[in-house]
Each structure stands twice: as structure tokens, then as C-alpha cells.
Motif scaffolding. Structure first.
Motif, short mmCIF file in Angstrom:
data_model
loop_
_atom_site.label_atom_id
_atom_site.label_comp_id
_atom_site.label_asym_id
_atom_site.label_seq_id
_atom_site.Cartn_x
_atom_site.Cartn_y
_atom_site.Cartn_z
N THR A 7 0.83 -1.20 0.00
CA THR A 7 0.00 0.00 0.00
C THR A 7 0.87 1.25 0.00
O THR A 7 0.66 2.16 -0.80
CB THR A 7 -0.95 0.00 1.21
N GLU A 8 1.85 1.28 0.89
CA GLU A 8 2.73 2.45 0.95
C GLU A 8 3.48 2.65 -0.37
O GLU A 8 3.57 3.78 -0.87
CB GLU A 8 3.71 2.33 2.12
N CYS A 9 4.00 1.56 -0.93
CA CYS A 9 4.71 1.67 -2.20
C CYS A 9 3.80 2.20 -3.30
O CYS A 9 4.21 3.06 -4.10
CB CYS A 9 5.29 0.32 -2.61
N SER A 10 2.58 1.71 -3.36
CA SER A 10 1.63 2.16 -4.38
C SER A 10 1.24 3.62 -4.19
O SER A 10 1.11 4.37 -5.17
CB SER A 10 0.38 1.29 -4.38
N LEU A 11 1.06 4.04 -2.95
CA LEU A 11 0.72 5.45 -2.70
C LEU A 11 1.86 6.37 -3.14
O LEU A 11 1.62 7.41 -3.78
CB LEU A 11 0.42 5.66 -1.21
N ILE A 12 3.08 6.00 -2.81
CA ILE A 12 4.25 6.80 -3.20
C ILE A 12 4.38 6.84 -4.72
O ILE A 12 4.62 7.90 -5.31
CB ILE A 12 5.52 6.26 -2.52
N ALA A 13 4.22 5.69 -5.37
CA ALA A 13 4.31 5.63 -6.83
C ALA A 13 3.20 6.44 -7.49
O ALA A 13 3.43 7.11 -8.51
CB ALA A 13 4.26 4.18 -7.30
N THR A 14 2.01 6.43 -6.90
CA THR A 14 0.89 7.19 -7.46
C THR A 14 1.16 8.68 -7.36
O THR A 14 0.97 9.42 -8.34
CB THR A 14 -0.42 6.82 -6.73
N ALA A 15 1.61 9.14 -6.21
CA ALA A 15 1.94 10.57 -6.06
C ALA A 15 3.05 10.97 -7.04
O ALA A 15 2.97 12.02 -7.68
CB ALA A 15 2.36 10.88 -4.63
N ALA A 16 4.05 10.12 -7.18
CA ALA A 16 5.14 10.42 -8.11
C ALA A 16 4.62 10.51 -9.55
O ALA A 16 5.02 11.40 -10.30
CB ALA A 16 6.24 9.36 -8.01
N LEU A 17 3.72 9.60 -9.92
CA LEU A 17 3.15 9.65 -11.27
C LEU A 17 2.34 10.92 -11.47
O LEU A 17 2.50 11.61 -12.48
CB LEU A 17 2.28 8.42 -11.53
N VAL A 18 1.51 11.25 -10.51
CA VAL A 18 0.71 12.48 -10.62
C VAL A 18 1.62 13.69 -10.78
O VAL A 18 1.37 14.56 -11.61
CB VAL A 18 -0.22 12.63 -9.39
N ASN A 19 2.70 13.72 -10.03
CA ASN A 19 3.61 14.88 -10.07
C ASN A 19 4.40 14.98 -11.37
O ASN A 19 4.94 16.04 -11.68
CB ASN A 19 4.56 14.85 -8.87
N THR A 20 4.43 13.92 -12.17
CA THR A 20 5.10 14.02 -13.46
C THR A 20 4.29 14.86 -14.44
O THR A 20 4.81 15.26 -15.48
CB THR A 20 5.37 12.64 -14.11
N GLY A 21 3.05 15.13 -14.11
CA GLY A 21 2.21 15.94 -14.97
C GLY A 21 1.94 17.32 -14.41
O GLY A 21 0.97 17.96 -14.78
N GLY A 22 2.80 17.80 -13.53
CA GLY A 22 2.60 19.09 -12.87
C GLY A 22 2.91 20.27 -13.76
O GLY A 22 3.23 20.15 -14.94
N SER A 23 2.85 21.43 -13.16
CA SER A 23 3.03 22.69 -13.89
C SER A 23 4.48 22.94 -14.29
O SER A 23 4.77 23.87 -15.04
CB SER A 23 2.51 23.85 -13.04
N ASP A 24 5.41 22.13 -13.78
CA ASP A 24 6.82 22.30 -14.12
C ASP A 24 7.19 21.70 -15.47
O ASP A 24 8.35 21.67 -15.84
CB ASP A 24 7.71 21.67 -13.04
N GLY A 25 6.21 21.20 -16.20
CA GLY A 25 6.48 20.59 -17.49
C GLY A 25 6.27 19.09 -17.43
O GLY A 25 5.91 18.53 -16.40
N GLU A 26 6.52 18.44 -18.52
CA GLU A 26 6.29 17.01 -18.65
C GLU A 26 7.38 16.22 -17.94
O GLU A 26 8.54 16.28 -18.31
CB GLU A 26 6.23 16.62 -20.13
#
Length: 181
Positions: A7-26
Motif C-alpha cells: 500500500t505504501e509503495c503504491s501510494l508513493i508511486a501514485t503521487a510520483a506519477l501524478v507529479n510528473t504531470g505538474g506545472s513544471d512541465g512534462e
């Protein structure tokens, strides 16, 4: 550990994936970046290394990002939708010297499917435990990244992009300037 390891690994990976689409670019500009994400977050199973796979993974980000802003009913709708659409059937699995953990789709399912289902299962654990407040937006005023607060005292405020250091430096400079007046 507050939650099961997977669960912890998936939560961390999910946040990291979401953050790859942030306002700082692709943050997932090419297949090589997806390969790095795959390795960093210890995914196993099918990985095609194709542009189509990259696009499918990128396509998950907006839906997963909504989870950080949604109320519990919308989160449940997103989670249930992801599980239903991907024909999730949770089973206990062990592989690669890992202890038993849940997989809900076969290891040969497309990577985007596995990411979606693993994220949904991890978020479901937060919902069941009344812990959705652990999903946060970075407190730095110039950042819109998401984070998962896995600290025991629920004190994490900043994302992994160095915002905590920037906030500390800003506070230090403000104190120093105030002392010189």
C-alpha cells in the motif's frame, strides 16, 4: 509502517506519477523516463517500452490527480471505477522475494492497467482506514505537487521536489533580514 508495504509503495508511486504531470512541465517526456519510473517504483511484470504504453500511463494522471482534491464520495467513485473498468480481482501473490501482497490484475496486464489498479487498491485502504487526509498538496506557495504523508504524526507538509528546503531557506533569510533591521 502505517500501512501494508505494498500500500505504501503504491501510494508513493501514485503521487510520483501524478507529479510528473505538474506545472513544471512534462515529467514523463519519453519512454526512457517511463522506464526509470518503472524501475524506481519496483514495478514487475509486463513493460512494453513503447510510446503507446507511455501515453496510456500519462492518461491516468488527471484521474488520479482528482483524488487529492475530491471528497470521500468522489474518491470512492474514482476508485470503484478504476477497479471495475480494469476487471480487478484481488489475490494474494508472492514474487521476486517479496512477502505476500495483493495483485488484482495479472502480471501480464498492460502497465497502465496495473498502475491504475494498484493505485485504486492503495487509495481504498486509505478510505477504509479513514486516512484520506494523508493525501495532501505541497504547502510551498509556488508548488502544486501532491504528497502522501506517511509520517506517524501527520506532519509532512512539503513534496519531494525540494520545497521543504526552499521554505527553510526563505524563513532563514527572512529571520536574518529582520535581525539586521
Amino acid at each position: 509502517m502505517l500501512f501494508a508495504h505494498d500500500t505504501e509503495c503504491s501510494l508513493i508511486a501514485t503521487a510520483a506519477l501524478v507529479n510528473t504531470g505538474g506545472s513544471d512541465g512534462e515529467g514523463l517526456p519519453d519512454v526512457a523516463a517511463l522506464d526509470e519510473y518503472y524501475v524506481t517504483h519496483a514495478y514487475s511484470g509486463r513493460h512494453e517500452h513503447t510510446q503507446a504504453e507511455l501515453e496510456a500511463v500519462r492518461g491516468l494522471r488527471p484521474r488520479l490527480r482528482r483524488i487529492w482534491d475530491a471528497d470521500v464520495d468522489e474518491v470512492v467513485a474514482i476508485v470503484n471505477g478504476l477497479l471495475r473498468e480494469n476487471d480487478a480481482l484481488p489475490q494474494l501473490i508472492t514474487h521476486d522475494d517479496e512477502p505476500y501482497h495483493f495483485h488484482a490484475v495479472p502480471r501480464d496486464a498492460p502497465l497502465a492497467t496495473r498502475i491504475a489498479v494498484e493505485a485504486a487498491m492503495a487509495i481504498a485502504d486509505l478510505v477504509r482506514g479513514g486516512e484520506l487526509s494523508r493525501l495532501r498538496i505541497c504547502d510551498h506557495p509556488d508548488c502544486d505537487n501532491v504528497l502522501v504523508d506517511l509520517s506517524r504524526n501527520r506532519s509532512r507538509r512539503f513534496c519531494e521536489a525540494g520545497c521543504g528546503n526552499r521554505a527553510a531557506v526563505s524563513a532563514y533569510r527572512a529571520r536574518k533580514a529582520a535581525a539586521q533591521r
